[in-house]
Design a protein around this motif. Structure first.
Motif, PDB file in Angstrom:
ATOM      1  N   ALA A   1      43.147  30.855  96.559  1.00  0.00           N
ATOM      2  CA  ALA A   1      44.208  31.746  96.084  1.00  0.00           C
ATOM      3  C   ALA A   1      44.251  33.000  96.933  1.00  0.00           C
ATOM      4  CB  ALA A   1      43.993  32.104  94.611  1.00  0.00           C
ATOM      5  N   ARG A   2      43.094  33.579  97.194  1.00  0.00           N
ATOM      6  CA  ARG A   2      43.027  34.791  98.027  1.00  0.00           C
ATOM      7  C   ARG A   2      43.610  34.517  99.408  1.00  0.00           C
ATOM      8  NH1 ARG A   2      37.486  35.760 100.020  1.00  0.00           N
ATOM      9  NH2 ARG A   2      38.262  34.163 101.402  1.00  0.00           N
ATOM     10  N   ASP A   3      43.189  33.428 100.011  1.00  0.00           N
ATOM     11  CA  ASP A   3      43.643  33.115 101.362  1.00  0.00           C
ATOM     12  C   ASP A   3      45.154  32.899 101.418  1.00  0.00           C
ATOM     13  OD1 ASP A   3      40.981  33.317 102.063  1.00  0.00           O
ATOM     14  OD2 ASP A   3      40.652  31.146 102.124  1.00  0.00           O
TER      15      ASP A   3
ATOM     16  N   LEU B   1      47.395  34.151  99.269  1.00  0.00           N
ATOM     17  CA  LEU B   1      48.050  35.433  99.029  1.00  0.00           C
ATOM     18  C   LEU B   1      48.014  36.314 100.273  1.00  0.00           C
ATOM     19  CD1 LEU B   1      46.766  36.136  95.429  1.00  0.00           C
ATOM     20  CD2 LEU B   1      49.145  35.700  96.105  1.00  0.00           C
ATOM     21  N   LEU B   2      46.874  36.361 100.933  1.00  0.00           N
ATOM     22  CA  LEU B   2      46.775  37.175 102.149  1.00  0.00           C
ATOM     23  C   LEU B   2      47.723  36.664 103.219  1.00  0.00           C
ATOM     24  CD1 LEU B   2      42.926  37.803 102.305  1.00  0.00           C
ATOM     25  CD2 LEU B   2      44.728  39.404 101.604  1.00  0.00           C
ATOM     26  N   ASP B   3      47.864  35.351 103.327  1.00  0.00           N
ATOM     27  CA  ASP B   3      48.819  34.794 104.282  1.00  0.00           C
ATOM     28  C   ASP B   3      50.244  35.201 103.907  1.00  0.00           C
ATOM     29  OD1 ASP B   3      49.476  32.792 106.535  1.00  0.00           O
ATOM     30  OD2 ASP B   3      50.686  32.078 104.845  1.00  0.00           O
ATOM     31  N   GLY B   4      50.588  35.067 102.640  1.00  0.00           N
ATOM     32  CA  GLY B   4      51.936  35.421 102.190  1.00  0.00           C
ATOM     33  C   GLY B   4      52.260  36.893 102.402  1.00  0.00           C
ATOM     34  N   PHE B   5      51.350  37.769 102.018  1.00  0.00           N
ATOM     35  CA  PHE B   5      51.587  39.193 102.219  1.00  0.00           C
ATOM     36  C   PHE B   5      51.601  39.551 103.706  1.00  0.00           C
ATOM     37  CE2 PHE B   5      50.234  39.660  97.698  1.00  0.00           C
ATOM     38  CZ  PHE B   5      51.368  40.315  97.245  1.00  0.00           C
ATOM     39  N   GLY B   6      50.819  38.828 104.503  1.00  0.00           N
ATOM     40  CA  GLY B   6      50.848  39.044 105.954  1.00  0.00           C
ATOM     41  C   GLY B   6      52.206  38.706 106.544  1.00  0.00           C
ATOM     42  N   ARG B   7      52.859  37.711 105.985  1.00  0.00           N
ATOM     43  CA  ARG B   7      54.203  37.351 106.456  1.00  0.00           C
ATOM     44  C   ARG B   7      55.211  38.453 106.143  1.00  0.00           C
ATOM     45  NH1 ARG B   7      54.709  30.948 106.283  1.00  0.00           N
ATOM     46  NH2 ARG B   7      52.497  30.471 106.583  1.00  0.00           N
TER      47      ARG B   7
ATOM     48  N   GLU C   1      47.856  47.258 103.787  1.00  0.00           N
ATOM     49  CA  GLU C   1      46.414  47.534 103.843  1.00  0.00           C
ATOM     50  C   GLU C   1      45.823  47.658 102.440  1.00  0.00           C
ATOM     51  OE1 GLU C   1      45.404  50.822 106.395  1.00  0.00           O
ATOM     52  OE2 GLU C   1      46.626  50.015 108.029  1.00  0.00           O
ATOM     53  N   ARG C   2      46.514  48.372 101.550  1.00  0.00           N
ATOM     54  CA  ARG C   2      46.020  48.501 100.174  1.00  0.00           C
ATOM     55  C   ARG C   2      46.042  47.148  99.475  1.00  0.00           C
ATOM     56  NH1 ARG C   2      47.734  52.939  95.842  1.00  0.00           N
ATOM     57  NH2 ARG C   2      46.018  54.035  96.817  1.00  0.00           N
ATOM     58  N   THR C   3      47.090  46.382  99.710  1.00  0.00           N
ATOM     59  CA  THR C   3      47.196  45.063  99.089  1.00  0.00           C
ATOM     60  C   THR C   3      46.050  44.166  99.537  1.00  0.00           C
ATOM     61  OG1 THR C   3      49.614  45.291  98.991  1.00  0.00           O
ATOM     62  CG2 THR C   3      48.709  43.060  98.771  1.00  0.00           C
ATOM     63  N   VAL C   4      45.781  44.149 100.826  1.00  0.00           N
ATOM     64  CA  VAL C   4      44.689  43.329 101.365  1.00  0.00           C
ATOM     65  C   VAL C   4      43.355  43.759 100.753  1.00  0.00           C
ATOM     66  CG1 VAL C   4      43.351  42.840 103.459  1.00  0.00           C
ATOM     67  CG2 VAL C   4      45.845  42.671 103.499  1.00  0.00           C
ATOM     68  N   ALA C   5      43.107  45.043 100.700  1.00  0.00           N
ATOM     69  CA  ALA C   5      41.852  45.536 100.129  1.00  0.00           C
ATOM     70  C   ALA C   5      41.712  45.092  98.671  1.00  0.00           C
ATOM     71  CB  ALA C   5      41.781  47.061 100.237  1.00  0.00           C
TER      72      ALA C   5
ATOM     73  N   LEU D   1      39.072  40.887  94.829  1.00  0.00           N
ATOM     74  CA  LEU D   1      39.160  40.145  93.568  1.00  0.00           C
ATOM     75  C   LEU D   1      38.186  38.975  93.539  1.00  0.00           C
ATOM     76  CD1 LEU D   1      42.987  39.786  92.828  1.00  0.00           C
ATOM     77  CD2 LEU D   1      41.312  41.089  91.522  1.00  0.00           C
ATOM     78  N   GLU D   2      37.458  38.861  92.459  1.00  0.00           N
ATOM     79  CA  GLU D   2      36.653  37.663  92.218  1.00  0.00           C
ATOM     80  C   GLU D   2      37.597  36.564  91.743  1.00  0.00           C
ATOM     81  OE1 GLU D   2      33.413  37.289  92.808  1.00  0.00           O
ATOM     82  OE2 GLU D   2      33.330  39.338  93.581  1.00  0.00           O
ATOM     83  N   ALA D   3      37.232  35.337  91.950  1.00  0.00           N
ATOM     84  CA  ALA D   3      38.085  34.208  91.578  1.00  0.00           C
ATOM     85  C   ALA D   3      38.451  34.234  90.097  1.00  0.00           C
ATOM     86  CB  ALA D   3      37.411  32.891  91.943  1.00  0.00           C
ATOM     87  N   THR D   4      37.551  34.695  89.244  1.00  0.00           N
ATOM     88  CA  THR D   4      37.817  34.719  87.804  1.00  0.00           C
ATOM     89  C   THR D   4      38.799  35.817  87.401  1.00  0.00           C
ATOM     90  OG1 THR D   4      35.879  36.115  87.478  1.00  0.00           O
ATOM     91  CG2 THR D   4      35.571  33.716  87.227  1.00  0.00           C
ATOM     92  N   ALA D   5      39.004  36.818  88.257  1.00  0.00           N
ATOM     93  CA  ALA D   5      39.876  37.946  87.919  1.00  0.00           C
ATOM     94  C   ALA D   5      41.341  37.533  87.801  1.00  0.00           C
ATOM     95  CB  ALA D   5      39.746  39.053  88.957  1.00  0.00           C
ATOM     96  N   TYR D   6      41.736  36.472  88.478  1.00  0.00           N
ATOM     97  CA  TYR D   6      43.133  36.047  88.451  1.00  0.00           C
ATOM     98  C   TYR D   6      43.605  35.685  87.044  1.00  0.00           C
ATOM     99  CZ  TYR D   6      42.965  35.940  93.538  1.00  0.00           C
ATOM    100  OH  TYR D   6      42.840  36.297  94.850  1.00  0.00           O
ATOM    101  N   ALA D   7      42.696  35.255  86.185  1.00  0.00           N
ATOM    102  CA  ALA D   7      43.061  34.826  84.830  1.00  0.00           C
ATOM    103  C   ALA D   7      43.086  35.974  83.819  1.00  0.00           C
ATOM    104  CB  ALA D   7      42.088  33.754  84.355  1.00  0.00           C
ATOM    105  N   ARG D   8      42.687  37.169  84.217  1.00  0.00           N
ATOM    106  CA  ARG D   8      42.661  38.300  83.286  1.00  0.00           C
ATOM    107  C   ARG D   8      44.084  38.675  82.866  1.00  0.00           C
ATOM    108  NH1 ARG D   8      42.917  43.859  84.011  1.00  0.00           N
ATOM    109  NH2 ARG D   8      42.690  43.634  86.265  1.00  0.00           N
TER     110      ARG D   8
END
Length: 177
Positions: A9-11, A13-19, A120-124, A129-136
């Motif tokens: 998920a992180r990878d 998202l980072l690709d999408g925001f990089g675009r 930059e803030r988005t990437v940071a 985020l830990e994998a479990t944080a996405y479900a919060r």
């Protein structure tokens, strides 16, 4: 199997925001202030507003998710650099056609620079985020309730839509030449 934990998920998202980060300079590059402010009709959004809004919505929402004291817009002085005729907390939601028409371009290079700072803030944030944080759950006013993961995808989706709109308007601008 190696010891490296992957976060697909992180990878993604980072690709999408990089675009988005890569697309912003491409959509504004080489356009004059007049071209950035050109509207296909009197109620349409122009490139400048679309690019500003996609960065502002990303900035505000990521700042909120990250628990930041301020957005990059207000905290890092972008509001002053842009010098827009809006309140400092404006982000574009619910703006009228007249509001969009009041937008000004101080320096076309600001769009990519501001989006870069937001990126930059988005990437940071995403990298932390830990994998479990996405479900919060962060917003129970919806059915189903909104989670961190759903909000981040929503932010990316909104940015991608507005970038696509700006690219379309750029094509119209270029056909006018």
């Amino acid at each position: 199997m190696d010891d490296v934990t992957t976060y697909p998920a992180r990878d993604l998202l980072l690709d999408g925001f990089g675009r988005i980060r890569d697309g912003v300079p491409e959509v504004v590059d080489g356009l004059s202030a007049e071209e950035l402010l050109w509207r296909p009709d009197r109620d349409a959004n122009h490139i400048a507003w679309l690019v500003w809004h996609l960065a502002r919505q990303q900035d505000d929402q990521v700042a909120h998710l990250a628990g930041a004291d301020a957005s990059v817009w207000t905290g890092d002085g972008w509001v002053e650099r842009f010098g827009l005729p809006y309140p400092p907390d404006a982000h574009g939601w619910s703006m009228s056609s007249a509001d969009v028409g009041r937008f000004t371009v101080a320096d076309a290079r600001l769009f990519a620079a501001y989006q870069g700072a937001v990126h930059e803030r988005t990437v940071a944030y995403v990298e932390g985020l830990e994998a479990t944080a996405y479900a919060r759950v962060i917003d129970r006013h919806w059915d189903p309730p909104v989670t961190v993961g759903v909000r981040i995808v929503s932010v990316l989706d909104d940015a991608a839509k507005h970038l696509g709109q700006a690219e379309y308007v750029r094509g119209l601008v270029q056909r006018r030449r």
